[in-house]
Design a protein around this motif. Structure first.
Motif, PDB file in Angstrom:
ATOM      1  N   MET A   1       0.855  -1.353   0.009  1.00  0.00           N
ATOM      2  CA  MET A   1      -0.117  -0.171   0.116  1.00  0.00           C
ATOM      3  C   MET A   1       0.788   1.251  -0.102  1.00  0.00           C
ATOM      4  O   MET A   1       0.640   2.356  -0.708  1.00  0.00           O
ATOM      5  CB  MET A   1      -0.821   0.069   1.064  1.00  0.00           C
ATOM      6  N   HIS A   2       1.993   1.187   0.590  1.00  0.00           N
ATOM      7  CA  HIS A   2       3.001   2.500   0.590  1.00  0.00           C
ATOM      8  C   HIS A   2       3.586   2.584  -0.879  1.00  0.00           C
ATOM      9  O   HIS A   2       3.241   3.710  -1.431  1.00  0.00           O
ATOM     10  CB  HIS A   2       4.223   2.090   1.355  1.00  0.00           C
ATOM     11  N   GLU A  59      -0.700  -0.116   6.660  1.00  0.00           N
ATOM     12  CA  GLU A  59      -0.045   0.773   5.629  1.00  0.00           C
ATOM     13  C   GLU A  59       0.567   2.237   6.516  1.00  0.00           C
ATOM     14  O   GLU A  59       1.846   2.611   6.012  1.00  0.00           O
ATOM     15  CB  GLU A  59      -1.123   1.495   4.651  1.00  0.00           C
ATOM     16  N   GLU A  81       1.724   1.597  -3.622  1.00  0.00           N
ATOM     17  CA  GLU A  81       0.348   1.901  -4.218  1.00  0.00           C
ATOM     18  C   GLU A  81       0.010   3.369  -4.163  1.00  0.00           C
ATOM     19  O   GLU A  81      -0.191   4.098  -5.048  1.00  0.00           O
ATOM     20  CB  GLU A  81      -0.828   1.087  -3.595  1.00  0.00           C
ATOM     21  N   ARG A  82       0.183   4.032  -3.037  1.00  0.00           N
ATOM     22  CA  ARG A  82      -0.067   5.300  -2.652  1.00  0.00           C
ATOM     23  C   ARG A  82       1.069   6.295  -3.514  1.00  0.00           C
ATOM     24  O   ARG A  82       1.001   7.342  -3.880  1.00  0.00           O
ATOM     25  CB  ARG A  82       0.167   5.567  -1.234  1.00  0.00           C
ATOM     26  N   MET A  83       2.449   5.576  -3.608  1.00  0.00           N
ATOM     27  CA  MET A  83       3.243   6.569  -4.127  1.00  0.00           C
ATOM     28  C   MET A  83       3.458   6.677  -5.551  1.00  0.00           C
ATOM     29  O   MET A  83       3.694   7.661  -6.219  1.00  0.00           O
ATOM     30  CB  MET A  83       5.064   5.863  -3.912  1.00  0.00           C
ATOM     31  N   PRO A 130       0.414  10.323   2.632  1.00  0.00           N
ATOM     32  CA  PRO A 130      -0.659   9.625   3.171  1.00  0.00           C
ATOM     33  C   PRO A 130      -2.019  10.457   3.209  1.00  0.00           C
ATOM     34  O   PRO A 130      -1.953  11.445   3.493  1.00  0.00           O
ATOM     35  CB  PRO A 130      -0.321   9.127   4.538  1.00  0.00           C
ATOM     36  N   GLU A 131      -3.024   9.712   3.195  1.00  0.00           N
ATOM     37  CA  GLU A 131      -4.423  10.394   3.278  1.00  0.00           C
ATOM     38  C   GLU A 131      -4.801  10.527   4.370  1.00  0.00           C
ATOM     39  O   GLU A 131      -4.973   9.677   5.362  1.00  0.00           O
ATOM     40  CB  GLU A 131      -5.409   9.762   2.146  1.00  0.00           C
ATOM     41  N   THR A 150       4.579   3.227   6.454  1.00  0.00           N
ATOM     42  CA  THR A 150       4.693   4.532   5.960  1.00  0.00           C
ATOM     43  C   THR A 150       5.501   5.578   6.741  1.00  0.00           C
ATOM     44  O   THR A 150       6.573   6.263   6.624  1.00  0.00           O
ATOM     45  CB  THR A 150       3.358   5.267   5.570  1.00  0.00           C
ATOM     46  N   VAL A 157      -7.203   7.610   5.450  1.00  0.00           N
ATOM     47  CA  VAL A 157      -6.492   6.246   5.791  1.00  0.00           C
ATOM     48  C   VAL A 157      -6.012   6.605   7.239  1.00  0.00           C
ATOM     49  O   VAL A 157      -6.144   5.447   8.127  1.00  0.00           O
ATOM     50  CB  VAL A 157      -5.175   6.190   4.977  1.00  0.00           C
ATOM     51  N   THR A 197       4.557   9.745  -1.060  1.00  0.00           N
ATOM     52  CA  THR A 197       3.511   9.196  -0.497  1.00  0.00           C
ATOM     53  C   THR A 197       2.443   9.842  -0.288  1.00  0.00           C
ATOM     54  O   THR A 197       1.313   9.226  -0.253  1.00  0.00           O
ATOM     55  CB  THR A 197       4.123   8.092   0.429  1.00  0.00           C
ATOM     56  N   ARG A 221       2.040   7.456  -9.319  1.00  0.00           N
ATOM     57  CA  ARG A 221       0.758   8.375  -9.628  1.00  0.00           C
ATOM     58  C   ARG A 221       1.080   8.676 -11.260  1.00  0.00           C
ATOM     59  O   ARG A 221       2.051   8.343 -11.790  1.00  0.00           O
ATOM     60  CB  ARG A 221       1.264   9.681  -8.933  1.00  0.00           C
TER      61      ARG A 221
END
Length: 416
Positions: free
Chosen positions: A290-291, A353, A293-295, A310-311, A357, A314, A308, A297
């Motif tokens: 997931m790290h 995640e 996945e977020r990175m 993070p949202e 992170t 999340v 990354t 773009r």
């Protein structure tokens, strides 16, 4: 034990290169050249190069320079991103890749071009397609078919697209899946750039298989709800994901499942032979996936790594835990991350995640990244698994002491 695990990885993770694959070269200080495929590009002491069944080791201090497929792949994607707006330049990129022995990437690039422009006869010719009357015929499942016929045939026998480190089989959406494979290949470049040296990753010499499905209804779910997953060797050894939404541009959690494949191919090797639900260290595997996945773009087919970021949502989910970090690191893969649709499952994903992170984030007010990466290598490559004592010893801080600063970071991120 660690030495045995590393030796087993070389045997089980698809590192035996094809007999005729001599695309890598080590140029030694004495002027001699070793050809084959480099299996251990980040080993600090020696480089293992495979040539069919022959293995040759060269001390790093004896190597003057290298010419590798990995470096050429990275250069390919730099050019692809730079010239993404120019079909003429992308056609040139086909020749560029072919001349540098990146044959599968050349074919993939040509395939994207003809799927966008069916009148591109040069690219059709390069792919070996046949012209009949005013239509180009593609070969699929042993037959020559029109483009429209292939769409129907894919539902019965998926179309397989091959890259260098990944191969993708799909049952619909040829262009979307070509771009998904490009994104996976770019993910692999980012994976090795970000973690290769620190984790002493092995090269991926045989493609990691990925299977995409046209929708969640046809997807063979693993647990209560459809969620992408990876089946490691010695089981099916394939990543599975699907498309969702009215006009999807990229399969769900594409980079997540790609990282799962990269973890097992470049670090772990095999999972438990007796249990296809078992994983070496579930929270690390989920968190790292997931790290990344977020990175990753960018538009479909042109992904690139970024921050990354993070949202907050999340972070809020992670704050919903009813357990401590000491419990998180022992969560089993199937029961805690896939089996149910309960809120606790989403919380577990978010917690894994966010903890990974935070540990990797050098700007989070701690200096844990380097010891965490050493722990990560021990847990996954050296098979220490979810051992709390290994975490405490290698990271240098009892995990219980990390609870409060991690919660402070989560609350700040969530805006509390």
């Amino acid at each position: 034990m660690a030495t045995l695990a590393r030796s087993a990885l070389l045997c089980t993770a698809g590192l035996l290169a094809a007999q005729d694959d001599t695309r890598d070269a080590l140029i030694l200080n004495d002027g001699s050249v070793l050809r084959g495929r480099v299996a251990t590009p980040y080993d600090p002491e020696e480089i293992l190069i495979l040539n069919g069944g022959r293995r040759t080791r060269a001390l790093r201090e004896d190597v003057a320079s290298t010419d590798t497929v990995a470096a050429r792949i990275a250069a390919f994607f730099e050019l692809r991103l730079r010239y993404r707006r120019s079909p003429r330049a992308l056609r040139y990129l086909v020749d560029w890749a072919e001349s540098r022995q990146l044959h599968d990437l050349a074919r993939l690039q040509a395939t994207e071009l003809v799927l966008v422009d069916d009148d591109d006869s040069a690219m059709h010719d390069f792919l070996g397609h046949r012209r009949r009357r005013k239509q180009w015929l593609w070969q699929h499942d042993g037959k020559w078919r029109t483009r429209e016929d292939i769409d129907d045939a894919m539902l019965k026998r998926p179309l397989r697209l091959q890259g260098e480190r990944f191969a993708l089989s799909c049952d619909a959406g040829a262009l979307t899946n070509v771009r998904a494979l490009f994104d996976l290949e770019r993910l692999a470049v980012a994976w090795f750039e970000r973690f290769g040296r620190e984790l002493e990753l092995r090269e991926v010499l045989e493609p990691i298989e990925v299977r995409t499905y046209k929708d969640a209804e046809t997807f063979p779910k693993w647990g209560f709800r459809p969620r992408p997953y990876f089946e490691p060797p010695p089981h099916n050894n394939v990543a599975r994901t699907f498309y969702s939404g009215p006009a999807p541009q990229r399969p769900d959690l594409l980079f997540f499942v790609g990282v799962q494949g990269l973890l097992y191919r470049s670090m772990i090797g095999e999972a438990n032979r007796q249990d296809n639900r078992s994983r070496v260290c579930a929270w690390l595997e989920i968190g790292l996936g997931m790290h990344m996945e977020r990175m990753m773009r960018g538009d479909a087919g042109f992904a690139a790594p970024g921050s990354t970021a993070p949202e907050d949502l999340v972070a809020l989910r992670a704050l919903g835990r009813g357990y401590k970090l000491t419990h998180l690191v022992h969560l089993p893969m199937y029961a805690s991350f896939y089996l149910t649709q309960a809120t606790s499952t989403e919380t577990n994903w978010a917690a894994a995640e966010m903890f990974v992170t935070w540990l990797l984030d050098g700007a989070a007010g701690h200096d844990l990244r380097d010891p965490f990466l050493r722990y990560l290598a021990a847990a996954l490559r050296d098979r220490k698994g979810d051992s709390s004592s290994a975490f405490d010893r290698i990271v240098g801080t009892p995990i219980e002491r990390l609870e409060e600063p991690w919660l402070d970071w989560l609350n700040e991120l969530a805006g509390n």
